[in-house]
Design an enzyme around this catalytic site. Structure first.
Site, PDB file in Angstrom:
ATOM      1  N   VAL A 181     -39.830 -53.437  23.904  1.00  0.00           N
ATOM      2  CA  VAL A 181     -40.085 -54.057  25.199  1.00  0.00           C
ATOM      3  C   VAL A 181     -40.153 -53.015  26.314  1.00  0.00           C
ATOM      4  O   VAL A 181     -40.736 -53.265  27.360  1.00  0.00           O
ATOM      5  CB  VAL A 181     -38.996 -55.103  25.516  1.00  0.00           C
ATOM      6  CG1 VAL A 181     -39.177 -55.716  26.896  1.00  0.00           C
ATOM      7  CG2 VAL A 181     -38.988 -56.201  24.455  1.00  0.00           C
ATOM      8  N   GLU A 182     -39.579 -51.848  26.081  1.00  0.00           N
ATOM      9  CA  GLU A 182     -39.510 -50.836  27.122  1.00  0.00           C
ATOM     10  C   GLU A 182     -40.560 -49.741  26.909  1.00  0.00           C
ATOM     11  O   GLU A 182     -41.719 -49.918  27.249  1.00  0.00           O
ATOM     12  CB  GLU A 182     -38.086 -50.281  27.192  1.00  0.00           C
ATOM     13  CG  GLU A 182     -37.067 -51.363  27.562  1.00  0.00           C
ATOM     14  CD  GLU A 182     -35.660 -50.856  27.669  1.00  0.00           C
ATOM     15  OE1 GLU A 182     -35.416 -49.876  28.404  1.00  0.00           O
ATOM     16  OE2 GLU A 182     -34.770 -51.431  27.013  1.00  0.00           O
ATOM     17  N   MET A 183     -40.188 -48.614  26.283  1.00  0.00           N
ATOM     18  CA  MET A 183     -41.146 -47.518  26.124  1.00  0.00           C
ATOM     19  C   MET A 183     -41.918 -47.607  24.813  1.00  0.00           C
ATOM     20  O   MET A 183     -42.953 -46.970  24.646  1.00  0.00           O
ATOM     21  CB  MET A 183     -40.414 -46.188  26.272  1.00  0.00           C
ATOM     22  CG  MET A 183     -39.782 -46.055  27.666  1.00  0.00           C
ATOM     23  SD  MET A 183     -38.644 -44.661  27.860  1.00  0.00           S
ATOM     24  CE  MET A 183     -39.789 -43.307  28.063  1.00  0.00           C
TER      25      MET A 183
END
Length: 352
Positions: free
Chosen positions: A142-144
């Site tokens: 969901v982030e990087m």
């Protein structure tokens, strides 16, 4: 959790004694300073490092570049600084951060400033230190969204300047470009992110560093019991606590179980790491879900949910004034954008 609960009761008992001794009378600066020293310590120049990752100039310089480098993300557009923007006091100023393909996470991004003083990292404390924390967002889908550490290292090894800098930062390693060393370098940089404030000058003995209103706010902060959780060098970050001890948090998502997701202990439902209040007037929105944008509302909610008291508007004003005295100075060098080394023809391309 039992130890933390006992510690909280002991702290509350101490607070009660302090309240009894100073309530109803105007204490002088020396008395207030002595009271404050019972609960707080001034910031040191740098956050202590673990024995297996001593801080060095080379690690800090490498870690700073990695912190700002979006090539640590699959898309090539998200860096550590995207969600923990040092220009805005280590936060991104949104409820929950935008990640890969515009996905949003379930938690508000806490400030990275002074984070190394905390008992653990993340709201649920799932990472024991900065090194472990630094590994998480890079691989989080969901982030990087990097698929695995190997792809991260392949990108870095394709950049000759990075290979040379890793060798300087980790001279004892035969193969220094590793995922562990990425995390160690970022953590070394983050340990320089210490923000001394006027409150630190007060704690060191300069009672004129705070205004009269700020001193009155500090007095209330002690008297009302805020210090039972928000204490120590970071004015918080030193323990876990249930959010909603006396009264439920009004915006609580019943599916967000907090530290329970880590420990599976029933007593840890709706328990979160107590945040540091340093720079708090600049790190909105507030709480684990980022639902509250007004510092005044946040203070009122804390009084009601955690202490069972309804603070007056005047009391809120004074406490907020004190909290603003915790706004510190961000290290100038950290705010200077580094020049990142160029990619090479071998560097894997971003995937958007």
């Amino acid at each position: 959790m039992k130890k933390l609960a006992i510690a909280g009761l002991v702290s509350a008992a101490i607070v009660g004694v302090a309240s009894f001794s100073i309530a109803g009378q105007k204490i002088n600066d020396k008395d207030l300073l002595n009271q404050a020293k019972n609960y707080f310590q001034p910031l040191p120049k740098q956050i202590p490092a673990p024995s297996d990752n001593p801080t060095t100039k080379e690690k800090i310089e490498l870690g700073k570049k990695l912190y700002y480098d979006p090539r640590l993300s699959l898309s090539g557009v998200i860096s550590c600084n995207t969600c923990h923007n040092l220009a805005t006091y280590g936060v991104d100023g949104v409820e929950t951060s935008l990640g890969h393909k515009f996905q949003t996470g379930g938690k508000n991004a806490p400030t990275v400033l002074n984070a190394g003083f905390h008992i653990a990292q993340f709201w649920d404390g799932r990472a024991k230190d900065l090194e472990e924390q630094a590994k998480g967002p890079i691989l989080n889908p969901v982030e990087m969204s990097m698929p695995n550490p190997e792809i991260v290292i392949a990108r870095l090894k394709s950049i000759d300047a990075y290979v040379a800098e890793f060798k300087k930062a980790f001279p004892q390693d035969k193969d220094p470009v590793t995922y562990d060393n990425v995390a160690k370098a970022i953590a070394a940089f983050e340990r320089t992110l210490v923000t001394p404030s006027r409150f630190d000058e007060f704690l060191k003995g300069n009672t004129k560093a705070l205004t009269e209103k700020e001193k009155e706010g500090l007095k209330l902060f002690i008297e009302k019991g805020c210090v039972s959780c928000h204490n120590g060098v970071a004015v918080g970050g030193g323990m876990f606590q249930k959010f909603g001890i006396v009264k439920p948090y009004p915006y609580q998502d019943p599916n967000d179980l907090g530290r329970y997701n880590v420990t599976k202990n029933e007593a840890d439902k709706y328990v979160y790491k107590v945040p540091s209040l340093r720079n708090v007037t600049r790190t909105y929105p507030y709480f684990h879900d980022g639902k509250v944008w007004d510092i005044r509302e946040a203070v009122k909610i804390m009084g009601e949910t955690q202490l069972g008291i309804n603070l007056t508007e005047e009391e809120v004003d004074k406490i907020v004034a004190f909290l603003d005295s915790l706004t510190g100075k961000i290290p100038e060098d950290a705010l200077k954008l580094p020049v990142l080394p160029p990619s090479s023809p071998k560097t894997p391309k971003p995937q958007i």
